[in-house]
Scaffold this motif. Structure first.
Motif, mmCIF file in Angstrom:
data_model
loop_
_atom_site.group_PDB
_atom_site.id
_atom_site.type_symbol
_atom_site.label_atom_id
_atom_site.label_comp_id
_atom_site.label_asym_id
_atom_site.label_seq_id
_atom_site.Cartn_x
_atom_site.Cartn_y
_atom_site.Cartn_z
ATOM 1 N N ALA A 5 -1.103 10.797 -9.042
ATOM 2 C CA ALA A 5 -0.057 9.672 -9.159
ATOM 3 C C ALA A 5 0.928 9.649 -8.034
ATOM 4 N N VAL A 6 1.316 8.422 -7.697
ATOM 5 C CA VAL A 6 2.636 8.362 -6.670
ATOM 6 C C VAL A 6 3.533 7.235 -7.303
ATOM 7 N N THR A 7 4.722 7.641 -6.887
ATOM 8 C CA THR A 7 5.875 6.935 -7.475
ATOM 9 C C THR A 7 6.879 6.708 -6.400
ATOM 10 N N THR A 8 7.575 5.493 -6.467
ATOM 11 C CA THR A 8 8.593 5.228 -5.557
ATOM 12 C C THR A 8 9.667 4.348 -6.394
ATOM 13 N N ARG A 9 11.083 4.435 -5.998
ATOM 14 C CA ARG A 9 12.067 3.757 -6.640
ATOM 15 C C ARG A 9 12.903 3.296 -5.435
ATOM 16 N N SER A 10 13.037 1.980 -5.184
ATOM 17 C CA SER A 10 13.764 1.525 -4.056
ATOM 18 C C SER A 10 13.746 2.257 -2.671
ATOM 19 N N VAL A 11 12.573 2.370 -2.242
ATOM 20 C CA VAL A 11 12.176 3.150 -1.311
ATOM 21 C C VAL A 11 11.584 2.321 -0.207
ATOM 22 N N LEU A 12 10.576 1.514 -0.348
ATOM 23 C CA LEU A 12 9.689 0.509 0.591
ATOM 24 C C LEU A 12 10.665 -0.327 1.155
ATOM 25 N N ILE A 13 11.847 -0.771 0.626
ATOM 26 C CA ILE A 13 12.711 -1.693 0.826
ATOM 27 C C ILE A 13 13.084 -1.206 2.189
ATOM 28 N N TYR A 14 13.122 -0.076 2.512
ATOM 29 C CA TYR A 14 13.966 0.443 3.845
ATOM 30 C C TYR A 14 12.840 0.660 4.833
ATOM 31 N N VAL A 15 11.525 0.532 4.645
ATOM 32 C CA VAL A 15 10.557 0.875 5.246
ATOM 33 C C VAL A 15 10.396 -0.395 6.325
ATOM 34 N N GLU A 16 10.021 -0.236 7.560
ATOM 35 C CA GLU A 16 9.571 -1.425 8.392
ATOM 36 C C GLU A 16 8.199 -1.900 8.367
ATOM 37 N N ASP A 17 7.170 -0.863 8.359
ATOM 38 C CA ASP A 17 5.832 -1.177 8.179
ATOM 39 C C ASP A 17 5.365 -0.664 6.855
ATOM 40 N N LYS A 18 5.780 -1.699 5.819
ATOM 41 C CA LYS A 18 5.241 -1.582 4.702
ATOM 42 C C LYS A 18 3.715 -1.540 4.320
ATOM 43 N N ALA A 19 3.024 -2.367 5.321
ATOM 44 C CA ALA A 19 1.515 -2.298 5.214
ATOM 45 C C ALA A 19 1.079 -0.777 5.180
ATOM 46 N N ARG A 20 1.760 -0.183 6.326
ATOM 47 C CA ARG A 20 1.302 1.476 6.507
ATOM 48 C C ARG A 20 1.718 1.978 5.531
ATOM 49 N N ALA A 21 2.645 1.946 4.916
ATOM 50 C CA ALA A 21 3.403 2.754 3.765
ATOM 51 C C ALA A 21 2.340 2.763 2.612
ATOM 52 N N PHE A 22 1.971 1.549 2.302
ATOM 53 C CA PHE A 22 0.712 1.295 1.159
ATOM 54 C C PHE A 22 -0.551 1.830 1.563
ATOM 55 N N ARG A 23 -0.966 1.871 2.695
ATOM 56 C CA ARG A 23 -1.986 2.799 3.381
ATOM 57 C C ARG A 23 -1.938 4.188 2.945
ATOM 58 N N GLU A 24 -0.672 4.718 3.205
ATOM 59 C CA GLU A 24 -0.526 6.286 2.986
ATOM 60 C C GLU A 24 -0.419 6.574 1.749
ATOM 61 N N LEU A 25 0.110 5.658 0.800
ATOM 62 C CA LEU A 25 -0.019 5.812 -0.591
ATOM 63 C C LEU A 25 -1.240 5.893 -1.125
ATOM 64 N N PHE A 26 -2.268 5.012 -0.498
ATOM 65 C CA PHE A 26 -3.798 4.890 -1.087
ATOM 66 C C PHE A 26 -4.348 6.311 -0.470
ATOM 67 N N ARG A 27 -3.908 6.691 0.597
ATOM 68 C CA ARG A 27 -4.471 7.744 1.291
ATOM 69 C C ARG A 27 -4.607 9.126 0.325
ATOM 70 N N VAL A 28 -3.501 9.369 0.170
ATOM 71 C CA VAL A 28 -3.157 10.624 -0.721
ATOM 72 C C VAL A 28 -3.436 10.711 -2.223
ATOM 73 N N LEU A 29 -3.864 9.464 -2.745
ATOM 74 C CA LEU A 29 -4.276 9.385 -4.439
ATOM 75 C C LEU A 29 -5.683 9.958 -4.339
ATOM 76 N N ARG A 30 -6.225 10.538 -5.371
ATOM 77 C CA ARG A 30 -7.481 10.767 -5.495
ATOM 78 C C ARG A 30 -8.086 9.677 -6.166
ATOM 79 N N PRO A 31 -9.615 9.499 -5.996
ATOM 80 C CA PRO A 31 -10.162 8.337 -7.012
ATOM 81 C C PRO A 31 -9.624 8.275 -8.626
ATOM 82 N N GLY A 32 -9.105 6.997 -8.759
ATOM 83 C CA GLY A 32 -8.531 7.036 -10.177
ATOM 84 C C GLY A 32 -7.104 7.170 -10.301
ATOM 85 N N GLY A 33 -6.689 7.499 -9.076
ATOM 86 C CA GLY A 33 -5.266 7.733 -9.162
ATOM 87 C C GLY A 33 -4.297 6.413 -9.391
ATOM 88 N N ARG A 34 -3.138 6.715 -9.718
ATOM 89 C CA ARG A 34 -2.099 5.441 -10.138
ATOM 90 C C ARG A 34 -0.978 5.424 -9.043
#
Length: 284
Positions: free
Chosen positions: A111-140
């Motif tokens: 699982a991956v969590t964030t709180r008031s983090v992506l709001i500061y990230v310029e490349d939000k699309a890249r951040a979502f790809r990173e969050l996806f990358r580190v999760l196992r299949p079935g991860g939340r």
């Protein structure tokens, strides 16, 4: 001290920062993450550890929590907190940004969590790809983000929720400083809840849910006493109101600004407008 040189630590660890009102947010983010005993959680932008420390008891002795942040000072703060609670052996501390989770292997967390983090990230699309990358299949994925564009730009007769019609000329000068510091293309202002959905889907997440909570309240979020109001700063990327006033106004203009606004601030005669988004999703 390191906190003085680190804007993130200075902001998060400021004495008036009361985390108790944020506990319901923490609980919702963790609930949406669907944690179970034995899970590995990555909390991106852990700050003072509100979510990550709350997760340690959920994942239990067989689980692990990875605290990641761009601030070494905040990670050291979390390390001390974990040690004091006797859970340090279940925790890992990692300097990394949301859009470059260096040190976190592919498909290595549940699982991956964030709180008031992506709001500061310029490349939000890249951040979502990173969050996806580190999760196992079935991860939340479970995130919470303020939607600052909901209340931006302020109408010329309002400032921090207060009616400033009689000093609108001064407010224009003050806002010119804020607009220079955070123009419309600033990462904190250039997105809304639909962008979060779009980025999550484009990254590959499925079963995406988003709840938006918009509130127009009868009390301003920033209010008296006046000296405390002058220390107001909406985020770590901008100076205090007192510093902005020093830059924007003459001494005579500051006195006129104060004479109008201080009574409103002391009485809390204003309004607040905010929008908050909770998003949770699954990696197939």
């Amino acid at each position: 001290m390191a906190e003085r040189a680190d804007p993130w630590a200075r902001w998060v660890l400021r004495p008036e920062n009361d985390l108790e009102p944020m506990q319901p947010t923490r609980d919702r983010v963790l609930a949406n993450a669907g944690l179970s005993p034995g899970d590995v959680l990555l909390d991106v932008g852990c700050g003072s550890g509100l979510i990550a420390l709350g997760a340690v008891s959920i994942v239990g002795d067989g689980g692990r929590v990875i605290f990641s942040d761009v601030s070494e000072t905040l990670l050291e703060h979390c390390r001390r907190e974990a040690a004091e609670r006797g859970v340090g052996e279940r925790c890992r501390f990692l300097v990394a940004s949301a859009d470059d989770l260096v040190g976190v292997e592919d498909e290595s967390v549940d699982a991956v969590t964030t709180r008031s983090v992506l709001i500061y990230v310029e490349d939000k699309a890249r951040a979502f790809r990173e969050l996806f990358r580190v999760l196992r299949p079935g991860g939340r994925l479970s995130i919470f983000e303020p939607i600052n564009s909901f209340d931006h730009p302020w109408p010329p007769e309002r400032f921090l929720g207060y009616d400033v019609t009689p000093v609108a000329d001064l407010v224009r000068k003050v806002m010119s400083v804020y607009d220079r510091l955070q123009p419309p293309e600033d990462p904190m202002l250039d997105f809304d809840e639909r962008d979060l959905l779009r980025h999550a889907e484009a990254a590959g997440f499925v079963d995406i849910h988003l709840t938006l909570e918009a509130t127009i309240g009868s009390r301003p979020w920033a209010r008296g006493p006046w000296e405390a109001f002058l220390r107001t700063t909406g985020n770590p990327c901008v100076p205090s109101l007192a510093d902005v006033l020093d830059e924007a106004l003459t001494e005579a203009e500051k006195e006129r600004f104060r004479a109008h606004l201080e009574p409103l601030v002391e009485r809390g005669e204003g309004e607040s407008r905010m929008a908050l988004a909770y998003l949770w999703a699954l990696k197939p």
